[in-house]
Design an enzyme around this catalytic site. Structure first.
Site, PDB file in Angstrom:
ATOM      1  N   GLU A  13      34.542 -63.476   1.357  1.00  0.00           N
ATOM      2  CA  GLU A  13      35.142 -62.181   1.689  1.00  0.00           C
ATOM      3  C   GLU A  13      35.428 -61.377   0.426  1.00  0.00           C
ATOM      4  O   GLU A  13      35.147 -60.171   0.360  1.00  0.00           O
ATOM      5  CB  GLU A  13      36.439 -62.380   2.473  1.00  0.00           C
ATOM      6  CG  GLU A  13      36.256 -63.108   3.800  1.00  0.00           C
ATOM      7  CD  GLU A  13      36.431 -64.616   3.680  1.00  0.00           C
ATOM      8  OE1 GLU A  13      36.916 -65.222   4.649  1.00  0.00           O
ATOM      9  OE2 GLU A  13      36.075 -65.186   2.617  1.00  0.00           O
ATOM     10  N   CYS A  31      40.822 -67.490   4.786  1.00  0.00           N
ATOM     11  CA  CYS A  31      41.935 -68.351   4.420  1.00  0.00           C
ATOM     12  C   CYS A  31      43.231 -67.554   4.288  1.00  0.00           C
ATOM     13  O   CYS A  31      43.218 -66.339   4.121  1.00  0.00           O
ATOM     14  CB  CYS A  31      41.637 -69.072   3.103  1.00  0.00           C
ATOM     15  SG  CYS A  31      41.521 -67.988   1.667  1.00  0.00           S
ATOM     16  N   THR A  50      23.883-104.632  -5.490  1.00  0.00           N
ATOM     17  CA  THR A  50      22.753-103.763  -5.822  1.00  0.00           C
ATOM     18  C   THR A  50      22.873-103.239  -7.241  1.00  0.00           C
ATOM     19  O   THR A  50      21.888-103.149  -7.984  1.00  0.00           O
ATOM     20  CB  THR A  50      22.688-102.590  -4.827  1.00  0.00           C
ATOM     21  OG1 THR A  50      22.409-103.096  -3.516  1.00  0.00           O
ATOM     22  CG2 THR A  50      21.604-101.596  -5.213  1.00  0.00           C
ATOM     23  N   ASP A  64      19.607-104.360  -9.236  1.00  0.00           N
ATOM     24  CA  ASP A  64      18.632-103.290  -9.445  1.00  0.00           C
ATOM     25  C   ASP A  64      18.896-102.463 -10.705  1.00  0.00           C
ATOM     26  O   ASP A  64      18.004-101.770 -11.181  1.00  0.00           O
ATOM     27  CB  ASP A  64      18.609-102.354  -8.235  1.00  0.00           C
ATOM     28  CG  ASP A  64      18.056-103.020  -6.995  1.00  0.00           C
ATOM     29  OD1 ASP A  64      17.517-104.130  -7.113  1.00  0.00           O
ATOM     30  OD2 ASP A  64      18.167-102.417  -5.910  1.00  0.00           O
ATOM     31  N   LEU A  83      21.284 -93.938 -10.473  1.00  0.00           N
ATOM     32  CA  LEU A  83      21.888 -93.084  -9.446  1.00  0.00           C
ATOM     33  C   LEU A  83      22.071 -91.649  -9.934  1.00  0.00           C
ATOM     34  O   LEU A  83      23.103 -91.022  -9.701  1.00  0.00           O
ATOM     35  CB  LEU A  83      23.232 -93.664  -8.962  1.00  0.00           C
ATOM     36  CG  LEU A  83      23.176 -95.041  -8.309  1.00  0.00           C
ATOM     37  CD1 LEU A  83      24.542 -95.430  -7.761  1.00  0.00           C
ATOM     38  CD2 LEU A  83      22.118 -95.100  -7.217  1.00  0.00           C
ATOM     39  N   GLU A  90      23.076 -95.600  -0.692  1.00  0.00           N
ATOM     40  CA  GLU A  90      21.709 -96.012  -0.975  1.00  0.00           C
ATOM     41  C   GLU A  90      21.533 -97.519  -1.041  1.00  0.00           C
ATOM     42  O   GLU A  90      20.493 -98.001  -1.465  1.00  0.00           O
ATOM     43  CB  GLU A  90      21.231 -95.355  -2.272  1.00  0.00           C
ATOM     44  CG  GLU A  90      21.098 -93.852  -2.161  1.00  0.00           C
ATOM     45  CD  GLU A  90      20.053 -93.279  -3.099  1.00  0.00           C
ATOM     46  OE1 GLU A  90      19.444 -94.057  -3.865  1.00  0.00           O
ATOM     47  OE2 GLU A  90      19.852 -92.055  -3.065  1.00  0.00           O
ATOM     48  N   PRO A 142      21.201-103.737   1.499  1.00  0.00           N
ATOM     49  CA  PRO A 142      21.339-104.157   2.886  1.00  0.00           C
ATOM     50  C   PRO A 142      22.749-104.602   3.265  1.00  0.00           C
ATOM     51  O   PRO A 142      23.176-104.365   4.402  1.00  0.00           O
ATOM     52  CB  PRO A 142      20.345-105.328   2.991  1.00  0.00           C
ATOM     53  CG  PRO A 142      19.317-105.028   1.939  1.00  0.00           C
ATOM     54  CD  PRO A 142      20.079-104.409   0.810  1.00  0.00           C
ATOM     55  N   THR A 143      23.477-105.220   2.348  1.00  0.00           N
ATOM     56  CA  THR A 143      24.835-105.674   2.671  1.00  0.00           C
ATOM     57  C   THR A 143      25.752-104.495   2.975  1.00  0.00           C
ATOM     58  O   THR A 143      26.477-104.491   3.975  1.00  0.00           O
ATOM     59  CB  THR A 143      25.416-106.509   1.516  1.00  0.00           C
ATOM     60  OG1 THR A 143      24.594-107.659   1.321  1.00  0.00           O
ATOM     61  CG2 THR A 143      26.838-106.949   1.824  1.00  0.00           C
ATOM     62  N   ALA A 168      27.365-103.387   6.584  1.00  0.00           N
ATOM     63  CA  ALA A 168      28.805-103.252   6.751  1.00  0.00           C
ATOM     64  C   ALA A 168      29.174-101.895   7.343  1.00  0.00           C
ATOM     65  O   ALA A 168      30.008-101.794   8.245  1.00  0.00           O
ATOM     66  CB  ALA A 168      29.507-103.455   5.404  1.00  0.00           C
TER      67      ALA A 168
END
Length: 370
Positions: free
Chosen positions: A46, A72, A192, A196, A200, A263, A266-267, A271
């Site tokens: 605005e 707001c 991970t 790995d 990131l 990312e 698998p664990t 979860a």
């Protein structure tokens, strides 16, 4: 309003503030000024539209403001937008989505108290869609969770010997980096992070870094080594050793993380799915068959098809030889009564198999908590 929504989409998808657009119309319905919010610390939509009008000496008395989110009514780094509209002499305000933020809401009431006509709900569905992660975070106190999976056709994330680079092709990987550049945080489990050694970061096609680098989050008790790539160039690193997903998500919410991209591995994926804490899935699927190796998701305690965790497909896009399927939460699908609280699932150990009597009621309770 469609023009205002289009303007809003030019604002950054990341950050603590919502994407908002504003269009000012004269008495004949012609656009006289417009603006959008460019991110935290910059003028709200605005204010930007009012500044656009002032720069061209436009008298705004009696005009109409069309805004994607309720103006707001609080003092932050900028003044209340509702007051600015009142001072400018705006006569009518049309809003798509009311502001659920308790710190900012009340703008519509303030406008009406000043004699301004206010309508709410114009193209509300489109407004909600644009603001989905932000609205979710404000309404629930936890970030919108997008789970990324990159798998073979048979659901594998690695071959039998543990190799995984690369299951998907360069176009899929490049697309994934554009998504990283649009979120507030990227999360992985500590396992991970150790195995790995990911960086990131959000990288451009030429290997450089996008201007915005998301917060890098590691969940689990294992320590991130001093020489880990996570400690190199990129966004800040946050290690949360807490195992309770409810606590983790609320901690991120308190840090104004509105959208977190998970990312792996698998664990952590298992979860989050077991806890019904995934709001959106990004499944990059490659036309590759491995037949053995680690799967993207572990045991969810599902023993019959009626208990399956289901999502609703929103989009399917071809990326080279790969396919990206985007799906959003379709509602809780578990169907019985005595599964333990999934919110207590550890994030750095495999999820234990649950009895066949998986519980809808417990998962619903957990969802209310987070």
């Amino acid at each position: 309003m469609r023009r205002a929504l289009s303007l809003a989409a030019h604002g950054p998808a990341y950050g603590p503030n919502p994407r908002v657009g504003c269009v000012l119309l004269d008495s004949d319905g012609r656009t006289v000024a417009e603006g959008f919010h460019r991110g935290a610390g910059t003028p709200h939509a605005e204010a930007a539209a009012l500044a656009d009008a002032r720069s061209r000496d436009i008298d705004l008395r009696g005009t109409t403001a069309v805004v994607t989110l309720e103006p707001c009514a609080h003092h932050g780094r900028t003044g209340p937008c509702a007051d600015a509209l009142i001072e400018a002499g705006i006569a009518v305000v049309h809003v798509a989505v009311p502001d659920p933020n308790p710190l900012a809401t009340g703008g519509a009431d303030r406008l009406q108290a000043a004699g301004i006509e206010v309508t709410t709900g114009l193209l509300a569905d489109e407004g909600e869609d644009l603001l989905r992660p932000w609205l979710h975070a404000i309404r629930t106190g936890r970030p919108y969770v997008t789970l990324k999976l990159a798998t073979s056709l048979d659901g594998r994330v690695a071959a039998a010997d543990g190799t995984s680079r690369w299951i998907t092709g360069p176009q899929a990987r490049a697309h994934a980096h554009t998504i990283r550049a649009q979120v507030d945080a990227i999360a992985v489990g500590s396992g991970t992070a150790l195995i790995d050694d990911p960086s990131l970061t959000a990288r451009t096609a030429d290997g450089g870094l996008f201007e915005h680098q998301p917060l890098r989050v590691v969940l689990g008790r294992r320590t991130v080594p001093d020489d880990a790539r996570l400690r190199g160039p990129g966004g800040p690193l946050l290690h949360l050793p807490e195992r309770d997903l409810d606590v983790v998500l609320r901690e991120l919410g308190e840090r104004e993380v509105r959208h977190v991209l998970v990312e792996g591995g698998p664990t952590l994926a298992t979860a989050l799915l077991a806890a019904d804490a995934v709001d959106e899935l990004h499944a990059y699927i490659a036309p590759v068959l491995l037949g053995a190796g680690a799967t993207a998701v572990g045991d969810l305690g599902v023993t019959t098809i009626g208990e399956a965790a289901r999502f609703a497909t929103q989009d399917v896009t071809r990326l080279g030889d790969d396919v990206l399927l985007i799906a959003r939460r379709a509602g809780l699908a578990r169907a019985s009564t005595d599964q333990p609280d999934a919110g207590r699932t550890g994030v750095d150990r495999p999820v234990p198999q649950q009895p066949s009597s998986s519980s809808t009621s417990t998962n619903q309770s957990h969802q209310k908590e987070i």
